[in-house]
Design an enzyme around this catalytic site. Sequence first.
Site, PDB file in Angstrom:
ATOM      1  N   ARG A  46       0.799  -1.221   0.000  1.00 48.37           N
ATOM      2  CA  ARG A  46       0.000   0.000   0.000  1.00 48.37           C
ATOM      3  C   ARG A  46       0.836   1.278   0.000  1.00 48.37           C
ATOM      4  O   ARG A  46       0.389   2.321  -0.450  1.00 48.37           O
ATOM      5  CB  ARG A  46      -0.867  -0.005   1.269  1.00 48.37           C
ATOM      6  CG  ARG A  46      -2.326   0.058   0.924  1.00 48.37           C
ATOM      7  CD  ARG A  46      -3.182   0.287   2.075  1.00 48.37           C
ATOM      8  NE  ARG A  46      -2.507  -0.022   3.337  1.00 48.37           N
ATOM      9  CZ  ARG A  46      -3.146  -0.295   4.456  1.00 48.37           C
ATOM     10  NH1 ARG A  46      -4.454  -0.310   4.463  1.00 48.37           N
ATOM     11  NH2 ARG A  46      -2.511  -0.559   5.577  1.00 48.37           N
ATOM     12  N   LYS A 144       0.231 -18.695   6.103  1.00 45.41           N
ATOM     13  CA  LYS A 144      -0.513 -18.825   7.343  1.00 45.41           C
ATOM     14  C   LYS A 144      -0.634 -17.488   8.056  1.00 45.41           C
ATOM     15  O   LYS A 144       0.197 -16.620   7.798  1.00 45.41           O
ATOM     16  CB  LYS A 144       0.121 -19.884   8.237  1.00 45.41           C
ATOM     17  CG  LYS A 144       1.473 -19.493   8.793  1.00 45.41           C
ATOM     18  CD  LYS A 144       1.963 -20.541   9.730  1.00 45.41           C
ATOM     19  CE  LYS A 144       1.336 -20.373  11.096  1.00 45.41           C
ATOM     20  NZ  LYS A 144       2.322 -20.261  12.179  1.00 45.41           N
ATOM     21  N   LYS A 178      11.169 -28.217   4.949  1.00 44.35           N
ATOM     22  CA  LYS A 178      12.443 -28.515   5.611  1.00 44.35           C
ATOM     23  C   LYS A 178      12.998 -29.826   5.066  1.00 44.35           C
ATOM     24  O   LYS A 178      12.256 -30.783   4.841  1.00 44.35           O
ATOM     25  CB  LYS A 178      12.263 -28.576   7.132  1.00 44.35           C
ATOM     26  CG  LYS A 178      11.896 -27.190   7.709  1.00 44.35           C
ATOM     27  CD  LYS A 178      11.981 -27.163   9.211  1.00 44.35           C
ATOM     28  CE  LYS A 178      11.376 -25.886   9.756  1.00 44.35           C
ATOM     29  NZ  LYS A 178      12.337 -24.852  10.090  1.00 44.35           N
ATOM     30  N   GLU A 212      11.286 -23.774  20.961  1.00 43.96           N
ATOM     31  CA  GLU A 212      11.965 -22.547  20.550  1.00 43.96           C
ATOM     32  C   GLU A 212      12.516 -21.849  21.779  1.00 43.96           C
ATOM     33  O   GLU A 212      11.909 -21.914  22.859  1.00 43.96           O
ATOM     34  CB  GLU A 212      10.983 -21.605  19.871  1.00 43.96           C
ATOM     35  CG  GLU A 212      10.375 -22.156  18.599  1.00 43.96           C
ATOM     36  CD  GLU A 212       9.474 -21.117  17.949  1.00 43.96           C
ATOM     37  OE1 GLU A 212       9.938 -20.454  17.021  1.00 43.96           O
ATOM     38  OE2 GLU A 212       8.329 -20.963  18.399  1.00 43.96           O
ATOM     39  N   ASP A 231      -0.857 -21.545  16.358  1.00 42.02           N
ATOM     40  CA  ASP A 231       0.355 -21.080  15.679  1.00 42.02           C
ATOM     41  C   ASP A 231       1.253 -22.235  15.237  1.00 42.02           C
ATOM     42  O   ASP A 231       1.903 -22.156  14.201  1.00 42.02           O
ATOM     43  CB  ASP A 231       1.119 -20.141  16.634  1.00 42.02           C
ATOM     44  CG  ASP A 231       2.302 -19.469  15.972  1.00 42.02           C
ATOM     45  OD1 ASP A 231       2.117 -18.902  14.878  1.00 42.02           O
ATOM     46  OD2 ASP A 231       3.413 -19.500  16.545  1.00 42.02           O
ATOM     47  N   HIS A 236       2.139 -27.092  11.841  1.00 38.34           N
ATOM     48  CA  HIS A 236       3.447 -27.746  11.729  1.00 38.34           C
ATOM     49  C   HIS A 236       3.489 -29.126  12.401  1.00 38.34           C
ATOM     50  O   HIS A 236       3.938 -30.105  11.808  1.00 38.34           O
ATOM     51  CB  HIS A 236       4.543 -26.864  12.346  1.00 38.34           C
ATOM     52  CG  HIS A 236       4.561 -25.465  11.822  1.00 38.34           C
ATOM     53  ND1 HIS A 236       4.254 -25.160  10.515  1.00 38.34           N
ATOM     54  CD2 HIS A 236       4.848 -24.277  12.410  1.00 38.34           C
ATOM     55  CE1 HIS A 236       4.367 -23.848  10.334  1.00 38.34           C
ATOM     56  NE2 HIS A 236       4.709 -23.290  11.466  1.00 38.34           N
ATOM     57  N   LYS A 336       7.397 -21.820  23.387  1.00 34.47           N
ATOM     58  CA  LYS A 336       8.363 -20.722  23.253  1.00 34.47           C
ATOM     59  C   LYS A 336       9.107 -20.582  24.576  1.00 34.47           C
ATOM     60  O   LYS A 336       8.620 -21.012  25.617  1.00 34.47           O
ATOM     61  CB  LYS A 336       7.638 -19.425  22.909  1.00 34.47           C
ATOM     62  CG  LYS A 336       6.972 -19.470  21.536  1.00 34.47           C
ATOM     63  CD  LYS A 336       6.896 -18.108  20.892  1.00 34.47           C
ATOM     64  CE  LYS A 336       6.191 -18.155  19.552  1.00 34.47           C
ATOM     65  NZ  LYS A 336       7.048 -18.608  18.448  1.00 34.47           N
TER      66      LYS A 336
END
Length: 489
Positions: A46, A144, A178, A212, A231, A236, A336
């Site tokens: 934009r 996603k 992957k 993670e 998420d 995944h 996480k």
Amino acid sequence: MALSDFDLVFFGGSGDLAMRKLLPAMYARDVANDLPATARIICVGREDMTQEDFLQMIETNSKPNVKETVDEAAWKKFLERITWVAVDAVNLQSYAALADALRKDESLTRVYYLATPPSLFARICDNLAASGLATANSRVVLEKPLGRDLESAKQINAEVGKVFAESQIYRIDHYLGKETVQNLLALRFGNVLFEPLWRREWISDVQITIAEKIGVGNRLGYYDNSGALRDMLQNHLLQLLCIVAMEPPTSIAPDAVRDSKLQVLRSLKRFTPTTLAQNIVRGQYRSGYVDGQPVPGYRDEPGAPKQSKTETFVAMKAEIDTWRWAGVPFYLRTGKRMADRLAEIVVRFKPIPHSIFNQPTSSFQPNSLVIRLQPDEGLSLNLMSKTPGDGMRLKQAELELDFREQFKAPRMEAYERLLMDVLRGQLTLFMRGDELEAAWEWVEPILDYWEQDDTSPVPYSSGTWGPAASSALIGRDALQWREEALPED
Ligand code: BG6
């Protein structure tokens, strides 16, 4: 196979994904001489910027994300492929500028990559169609989050489906890009060794972990409305589960593989409120230390609601109701701010039935196959072996296959592989619409239950492997997560 000439359009062309992943991936393929000389990349957004402003933006925001040392001459040539076009995605008139930038030859491959919020997918597709830009040779790539529940996923499928045929739609799950995921296909279906054992008679349990170290970073706005289940798990982890558990497809053709994956998703045992409470743990990180550095808790991240109930960790025990897998638990876990960054699949075989040695059967570690996706890529097969020297003492030893060492070939990032597949028209590594819906259908009861549940996720300290309840979940089956079960030296 050489690529045919293409115009690749990135909607969200000045956004984070384009800068961090997509443009560096295209540069990497360009340096490797994989792109046709005249192929072009059109970045759309934009902002009212000039071409010079945009090139400057790439220089600052994208170039540092190139993995290898940048070859300045090659980088300059790469930039010549790129055009910035200001398009307001929701305004039909502004598509005229995009039409001008595209080459008129309709035999060229055209790819529209929608790296935008999903709320824009339908409008963009409609506007492309209304401007005559959705040609038979066009493909659309969807990033996603592909919905936030079954209904929104169905809506995306229906709306994009009005403009593009299923064979033109590429739904990205970057985990499928992957290297190790494809190696898992090679391992299972390119060797005779494992397949006869790949079933309930020989496998005791499967663990799939994506851990993670990073926290939510600057994505709080998105993440707080999403959480780890949406998420990471719905996409995944379930995709990895499908590749591990699927029946042998008849070929590597897209629909053969996707049919087999769909069958797994449809055979997952549905949770009820009772089984759900027993078999799923959700957690949220508190402050702690990661790599020796203090880090804040989730609720103290800038902008986080102080009472946020968003989960940053999920562990669950899933089951697949088929002859092959009945009774084999699949433990799935993601979080996480965990102790380490790793993504791995652990397939544990059953214990030996009887010991002929002067060691009790219980001292034998059952065989296990560890498939590592991250941080390094490889396989290890754990076997019992005799320790050197006098006497007959057995100990666990590893047969190790490190893909990088073995093949010495340059690595390819997931996005490079997936972009090349889109440009080649190869759909195997992309989710089909019915797969997407089946995955949402299975997680929906969990989302509904949490929505109505007043309790908060269990806290866990940053830099750990999640809440103690996660160890208890697997411990109830007299098992342990892999890092808890590592043998002493
Ligand atoms: C993304 C999630 O899909 O995957 C992120 O939205 C997560 O929250 C990322 O950090 C992890 O990907 P990778 O390839 O770094 O393991």
